[in-house]
Scaffold this active site. Structure first.
Site, PDB file in Angstrom:
ATOM      1  N   ASP A  25       0.870  -1.161   0.000  1.00  0.00           N
ATOM      2  CA  ASP A  25       0.000   0.000   0.000  1.00  0.00           C
ATOM      3  C   ASP A  25       0.913   1.218   0.000  1.00  0.00           C
ATOM      4  OD1 ASP A  25      -2.284   1.801   0.597  1.00  0.00           O
ATOM      5  OD2 ASP A  25      -1.260   1.955   2.524  1.00  0.00           O
ATOM      6  N   CYS A  26       0.498   2.298  -0.621  1.00  0.00           N
ATOM      7  CA  CYS A  26       1.348   3.496  -0.669  1.00  0.00           C
ATOM      8  C   CYS A  26       0.969   4.532   0.381  1.00  0.00           C
ATOM      9  CB  CYS A  26       1.285   4.117  -2.064  1.00  0.00           C
ATOM     10  SG  CYS A  26       2.380   5.548  -2.251  1.00  0.00           S
TER      11      CYS A  26
END
Length: 239
Positions: free
Chosen positions: A12-13
Site C-alpha cells: 500500500d502506498c
C-alpha cells in the site's frame, strides 16, 4: 515462516510509504479553523476517513481526485459548514504535495535488493506518479484503483494483485503484502490467502485516524512500527 521465504513485496502506498494523514490535515485543519470548527486533528481525520471510504465504495469508477473532492464536500455537509469550489479543488489536487515518510525511500531501496516490489494503491496513475517521484524507486508492478476500477478493500483489487504477481513470475505463495491499514489492506489480503506485514505508523496514537476501523478481527503475520524496522529484520534474517 520467515520474511526471506518470499520473492516479492506488495505495498500500500498512502499511509504506509506516503504520509496521507499529514497531507489530508494540511487542507482540513485550515479549512476547519476558517469555519470555526472546534475539532482536534484526530477528530477531523476520523470524520473524514468515514466519508472517503463511503465515496470509494459508492463511486468505484471515479478517479481519486474526484473522490477527494466528494469526500470533503460530504464532510462539510455532515459538519454543517461550507466547502467552496476552491477548497474542494485544492484538496482534490493535493496528493502530489503529500510527504513521504522519512524512512520510506531508503527502506525500499534496501528491500529492492532482495524482492520484486509492487504497488497496490487506492489512487489514480497520475497522482501515484507524482508521489513516486518522492519515493525514488522503480517498482516492478504498479496497480492503482484507476487500473482495477475499484478501491480497496474490494476483493477485486487483491485479485488484480495476484494476477500481477503471476505476470511478474512470482512463485505461488511467495508474495507478501505490506501495509498500514487493517481496513483497506490486511483484512482483504488475508481473505484472499496472502500473508501480511503491518507497518503500524500510528503506534504512538490511539484510535484509527483517517483509516476506518476494520469490521472484523485481523492479525498480521508480522508487525513493525516503521519501514526501516522491516528492512532491518529482512537483513538480519539474511545475515
Amino acid at each position: 515462516m520467515n520474511l526471506t521465504d518470499f520473492e516479492a513485496l506488495s505495498f500500500d502506498c498512502y499511509g504506509t510509504l506516503i504520509d496521507w494523514e499529514a497531507g489530508i490535515s494540511a487542507v482540513l485543519e485550515p479549512w476547519a479553523a476558517a469555519n470555526g470548527l472546534q475539532m482536534t486533528n484526530e477528530e477531523l481525520l476520523i470524520a473524514y476517513g468515514t466519508q472517503e471510504a463511503q465515496a470509494e465504495a459508492e463511486h468505484p469508477a471515479e478517479l481519486y481526485p474526484a473522490i477527494l473532492a466528494r469526500a470533503i464536500r460530504t464532510l462539510g455537509a455532515q459538519l454543517g459548514v461550507p466547502v467552496t469550489d476552491a477548497v474542494a479543488e485544492t484538496f482534490s489536487n493535493s496528493v502530489p504535495n503529500w510527504p513521504a515518510f522519512s524512512d520510506s525511500r531508503e527502506a525500499l531501496i534496501r528491500l529492492s535488493h532482495h524482492y520484486k516490489l509492487i504497488i497496490l494503491s487506492n489512487v489514480d496513475r497520475a497522482s501515484f506518479a507524482r508521489s513516486n517521484e518522492r519515493l525514488g524507486v522503480t517498482f516492478a508492478g504498479i496497480l492503482t484503483a484507476q487500473d482495477v476500477g475499484s478501491y480497496k478493500p474490494s476483493p477485486r483489487n487483491f485479485e488484480a494483485l495476484l494476477a500481477e504477481s503471476d505476470r511478474l513470475g512470482v512463485g505461488q505463495g511467495k508474495l507478501l503484502h505490506v501495509a498500514q491499514s487493517l481496513f483497506h489492506d490486511h483484512l482483504p489480503a488475508q481473505a484472499i490467502g496472502l500473508h501480511t506485514v503491518w507497518i503500524n505508523r500510528r503506534h504512538d496514537n490511539p484510535g484509527w485516524g483517517a483509516t476506518p476501523e476494520p469490521p472484523a478481527s485481523v492479525k498480521p503475520d508480522w508487525t513493525f512500527t516503521s519501514m526501516d524496522a522491516l528492512a532491518d529484520a529482512v537483513e538480519s534474517e539474511l545475515a
